[in-house]
Motif scaffolding. Structure first.
Motif, PDB file in Angstrom:
ATOM      1  N   GLN B  69      21.393  -3.375  47.865  1.00 29.04           N
ATOM      2  CA  GLN B  69      21.286  -3.556  46.727  1.00 29.04           C
ATOM      3  C   GLN B  69      20.498  -3.697  45.418  1.00 29.04           C
ATOM      4  O   GLN B  69      20.833  -2.408  43.998  1.00 29.04           O
ATOM      5  N   VAL B  70      19.312  -4.799  44.954  1.00 27.47           N
ATOM      6  CA  VAL B  70      18.637  -4.869  44.560  1.00 27.47           C
ATOM      7  C   VAL B  70      17.379  -3.472  44.323  1.00 27.47           C
ATOM      8  O   VAL B  70      17.571  -3.125  43.283  1.00 27.47           O
ATOM      9  N   TRP B 177      30.907  -1.832  48.852  1.00 26.19           N
ATOM     10  CA  TRP B 177      30.068  -0.615  48.744  1.00 26.19           C
ATOM     11  C   TRP B 177      29.549  -0.779  46.922  1.00 26.19           C
ATOM     12  O   TRP B 177      30.432  -1.404  46.154  1.00 26.19           O
ATOM     13  N   GLN B 178      29.268   0.643  46.805  1.00 23.61           N
ATOM     14  CA  GLN B 178      28.754   0.529  45.884  1.00 23.61           C
ATOM     15  C   GLN B 178      29.545   2.625  45.681  1.00 23.61           C
ATOM     16  O   GLN B 178      29.511   3.197  46.999  1.00 23.61           O
ATOM     17  N   GLU B 179      29.674   2.297  44.483  1.00 22.10           N
ATOM     18  CA  GLU B 179      30.801   3.400  44.404  1.00 22.10           C
ATOM     19  C   GLU B 179      30.230   4.307  42.994  1.00 22.10           C
ATOM     20  O   GLU B 179      30.209   3.897  41.330  1.00 22.10           O
ATOM     21  N   GLY B 180      29.973   5.151  42.641  1.00 24.25           N
ATOM     22  CA  GLY B 180      29.181   5.762  41.585  1.00 24.25           C
ATOM     23  C   GLY B 180      29.654   7.492  41.207  1.00 24.25           C
ATOM     24  O   GLY B 180      30.612   7.243  41.851  1.00 24.25           O
ATOM     25  N   HIS B 181      30.101   7.153  40.073  1.00 27.27           N
ATOM     26  CA  HIS B 181      31.261   8.270  39.094  1.00 27.27           C
ATOM     27  C   HIS B 181      30.469   9.055  38.477  1.00 27.27           C
ATOM     28  O   HIS B 181      30.722   8.084  37.560  1.00 27.27           O
ATOM     29  N   THR B 182      30.024  10.097  38.312  1.00 26.02           N
ATOM     30  CA  THR B 182      29.170  10.425  37.297  1.00 26.02           C
ATOM     31  C   THR B 182      30.270  11.986  36.982  1.00 26.02           C
ATOM     32  O   THR B 182      30.999  13.238  37.727  1.00 26.02           O
ATOM     33  N   LEU B 200      17.994   8.710  47.504  1.00 25.95           N
ATOM     34  CA  LEU B 200      18.284   7.893  47.804  1.00 25.95           C
ATOM     35  C   LEU B 200      18.667   6.686  48.947  1.00 25.95           C
ATOM     36  O   LEU B 200      18.620   5.858  50.017  1.00 25.95           O
ATOM     37  N   TYR B 201      19.597   7.336  49.201  1.00 28.61           N
ATOM     38  CA  TYR B 201      21.052   6.896  50.516  1.00 28.61           C
ATOM     39  C   TYR B 201      19.800   7.021  52.485  1.00 28.61           C
ATOM     40  O   TYR B 201      20.077   6.309  52.863  1.00 28.61           O
ATOM     41  N   ARG B 202      18.872   8.189  51.826  1.00 31.25           N
ATOM     42  CA  ARG B 202      18.069   8.638  53.093  1.00 31.25           C
ATOM     43  C   ARG B 202      16.976   7.033  53.287  1.00 31.25           C
ATOM     44  O   ARG B 202      15.955   6.331  54.305  1.00 31.25           O
ATOM     45  N   ARG B 203      16.434   6.985  52.000  1.00 35.10           N
ATOM     46  CA  ARG B 203      15.563   6.084  52.049  1.00 35.10           C
ATOM     47  C   ARG B 203      16.031   4.875  52.220  1.00 35.10           C
ATOM     48  O   ARG B 203      15.022   3.869  52.644  1.00 35.10           O
ATOM     49  N   ILE B 204      16.928   4.491  51.538  1.00 35.85           N
ATOM     50  CA  ILE B 204      18.039   3.008  52.206  1.00 35.85           C
ATOM     51  C   ILE B 204      17.787   2.681  54.299  1.00 35.85           C
ATOM     52  O   ILE B 204      17.224   2.260  54.572  1.00 35.85           O
TER      53      ILE B 204
END
Lengths: 505, 505
Positions: B69-70, B177-182, B200-204
């Motif tokens: 998360q951080v 979860w986190q949910e982003g909406h743009t 970013l998800y790949r990096r996680i």
């Protein structure tokens, strides 16, 4: 010259306000309720939602919430309290284990009875708080004294489907909070933690939100349902003359331990029961902040929680060197950011400087920096305080030092102003007549009390009315001397303590 | 000597395990399902809850979740995406606005119909995701092109009342979860962000959880209900031969904008519709981590997400200088903490060193340091790797450097080992027979495909069975060359692309 500038600027501001309908319709002192609703929406903290009592917390709100969260989370981690996450749902069976507790929450519990088109076998409750969610597992995890203390916290949403007048932040059907739940081998350890947490709550209010609070203990009638005793930090809203419970730190004693069989083998090899605490603060904190500091121009943010502390606005009067002004603005933001302040630049070209002033005032940003041709010429910037409107011309070379000083001063002034107003509302009374007069004057009343539940119920009954009944707010830890022979203001019996009374949220 | 020590230590460990029943009953390669349930419980990540499909996330889990998360929160803040919080509840009316979307979620929606003893006037849904919660307000907030892009994210719980086999982290009725909406003015901007988030998800997965993933696009059949296209990172669980969707980044196109009337005046003064994205990763990430790295001794944590990276255990053999050993342990923890590592000391006197070894192995701590009389004498510590059990004697003076090197090496080894196993399961096929053979061999299958929905449906129908049907996992962005004239493995029609197929979670 400064005066002329100010006049010109004022004239300009008025014109813009008329143009764009920025600004508040209601005044804080005239119609507090409407003013509050308008401020939380116009400052973009809240959006009203199509389900009554539910509100959208916009980014301007969440940034403040996260600041408090970072502080509190770090503090409790130092105390070796660990974050966990327990389910949103709880079965009816478990929810009802502690009788007093469920009586306190039952009318507000939301029930899930269907998934898709299918009825659930048994209805499932949404947590109004998580004592009954967690404690069956405490019972499982705690076996011996070496499993103690057990200390967890969770950041989550809870639901209390209240039907009384919903108010953003203050009384909403869903809200965000942290809830800590701890178990100890001894009452002494539990007692100590109750106060350690209460001190953190005081710091949230006083050091971050610049709001004075009173630490004390709740009466038997007002304590947490099912607990042993409740401590709280109590704030006060002068405009409505109402106290507001800021956050609570409960010692649950052994009541839940008994119901959920949270036992352990102590160091003598005997079976013993744990002592438990639970404690919480919620997004209500932010509502108190709006109510206490806000003014007729909108929100007023204490610098320590402002996600933008300084807004920089270019003021390119006609024929000005726009490029040079913009560059000076950018340098200013860069300088302040490098020094660790949160500064932003508003370069939007479709809005006038006057509109921007009103906009950022509405959002409560502590300092505004204006840079126009005159400032450029004099190698200075104009700094305007949100809290008192003071305008200060600051030489560019002194910028960082001066901004630091001003933000510190604003933080302090907000607290002092709030404390002065709050203190002016505290009335010490000794008789029923004085009590009623003080209540009608919207005061927070400190009165000698016999500490009998029946008397508190009686006071409630006798003060019932349109504005709601008076009740105890707290018995402050900081007790004035109680002269021998002092009588209870309400019952005439010997008084045992000084207690705060009043109407409340 | 070292060999003798190791033998003695092994004998001791076995004895302790027998004593305390530490250790797993099931083996990863023999009974994966039971092994997984046992690991998540025994490592103290999960506690089963009395409502099926709901799980308690214990502190050992939350510490990992917070690390992710951080990282993610800081990254999206750099992209100027701001956190907000929208209500848990949504009205039936709004939920049903986007037809395809609600069809995708309707069977799993939990409904609140009662509060206290009172029936609600209309049932209210608990969010399964927040598109329909948020977009009516996007419509309100977006007026002109200067209101764009609008970019919010929220960290929250969602509820999907699934009836299929629940599995901790992987498939649960409530999850975090986190949910982003743009929302953007142009498709190009939306397209770009979809991939930024996917990275970013790949990096996680790859940098934090040490799990190799494949970036690609979902088929029309598998894309997000109501969206335009879905990208994902796909992981693979060799033991079950199943792909698992790791996280998704959707371009919603203008479908929701149309339903919720999210319009704006573009820079030419014309009315236009926004382009939207939504993207999410959940606590499922942690389940994938357990499945990929765990072994027969329990959890294996990648050092970058381990809340304890080094556990220090005193080994006071009979007649040893207990005080000196304890002091050496404390110095070790201090030295490592000062160097920025997360190190803890296990001084519990009621547990044997052997029990502690097993305990911390079960919890997956990357490095164990043992300090006994021999180590003291030689001014060294013994370091044991969790991932491969290697024992290294490290001179005290080299401690920090060596621990840094070892943690880096473990992180890398875990990723490499996972990648090797995953890669060994990737089979390239060209014909239906090859496909079926590969599927039966629990592979992740890369096959040339005609990209027709009917063909995918047909493959699903033809592979239906006890283990579940095969479906597309993703069409990888990294496409091998498709030789001219290549035919679809399933339909025999000209192939348009290489796509991953397999069974999945």
């Amino acid at each position: 010259m400064a005066t002329n500038n100010a006049k010109a600027s004022n004239a300009k501001k008025k014109e813009v306000k008329k143009e764009t309908k920025l600004g508040l319709t209601y005044k804080k002192d005239e119609n507090f309720g409407e003013w509050y609703s308008e401020v939380v929406v116009s400052s973009e903290m809240i959006e009203y939602y199509d389900i009554s009592g539910c509100y959208i917390l916009r980014p301007w709100t969440m940034a403040i919430w996260e600041t408090l969260q970072v502080f509190f989370d770090a503090q409790i981690k130092k105390m070796n309290i660990k974050n966990a996450y327990f389910p949103l749902f709880v079965t009816e069976n478990v929810l009802q284990k502690e009788k007093d507790h469920i009586e306190g929450f039952a009318p507000e519990v939301a029930w899930v009875t269907k998934s898709g088109q299918t009825d659930l076998e048994v209805p499932i409750a949404i947590r109004p708080t998580s004592e009954t969610v967690m404690y069956p597992y405490f019972s499982k995890w705690i076996r011996g004294h070496r499993d103690l203390p057990l200390k967890v916290n969770q950041w989550c949403n809870v639901v209390r489907w209240e039907f009384s007048h919903p108010t953003p932040f203050i009384r909403s059907r869903e809200f965000l909070w942290q809830e800590g739940h701890t178990a100890f081998a001894t009452k002494a350890e539990a007692d100590e933690e109750v106060l350690q947490i209460l001190e953190l709550y005081r710091r949230i209010y006083e050091e971050f939100l610049a709001i004075p609070v009173i630490k004390g203990q709740k009466s038997e009638l007002e304590k947490f349902a099912g607990g042993l005793y409740t401590t709280s930090v109590e704030a006060f809203i002068p405009n409505t003359g109402r106290g507001i419970q800021g956050a609570t730190s409960h010692c649950l004693g052994q009541n839940f331990a008994k119901m959920f069989q949270i036992n352990f083998e102590n160091d003598k090899g005997e079976k013993a029961m744990v002592w438990q605490n639970s404690w919480a603060y919620s997004t209500r904190t932010l509502g108190v902040m709006v109510m206490v500091h806000g003014d007729d121009k909108g929100l007023v943010l204490p610098p320590r929680v402002a996600s933008i502390q300084v807004i920089v606005i270019p003021v390119p009067y006609k024929d000005a060197d726009v490029t040079a002004i913009k560059a000076a603005c950018e340098t200013t933001v860069q300088t302040l950011s490098n020094a660790g302040f949160s500064a932003e630049l508003d370069t939007r070209e479709n809005y006038s400087p006057g509109w921007k002033y009103s906009h950022w005032e509405m959002k409560g940003v502590p300092l505004r920096i204006e840079i126009g041709p005159k400032d450029l010429e004099k190698n200075q910037v104009r700094v305007v305080r949100r809290d008192n409107g003071a305008k200060i011309d600051v030489p560019v070379n002194d910028l960082v030092e001066k901004v630091k000083e001003l933000l510190g001063s604003i933080q302090e002034s907000l607290f002092n102003a709030a404390k002065e107003k709050r203190d002016a509302c505290i009335k010490v009374v000794n008789t029923w007549d004085e009590f009623i007069a003080a209540l009608n004057d919207k005061n927070m009343i400190l009165a000698p009390w016999c500490d009998e539940e029946e008397v508190e119920k009686d006071v409630k009954a006798r003060t019932k009315g349109e504005l709601g009944a008076a009740k105890t707010l707290c018995t402050p830890f900081d007790q004035p001397r109680l002269a021998e022979g002092t009588l209870c203001f309400a019952s005439g019996k010997p008084a045992k303590k000084w207690t705060y009374w009043g109407r409340s949220y």
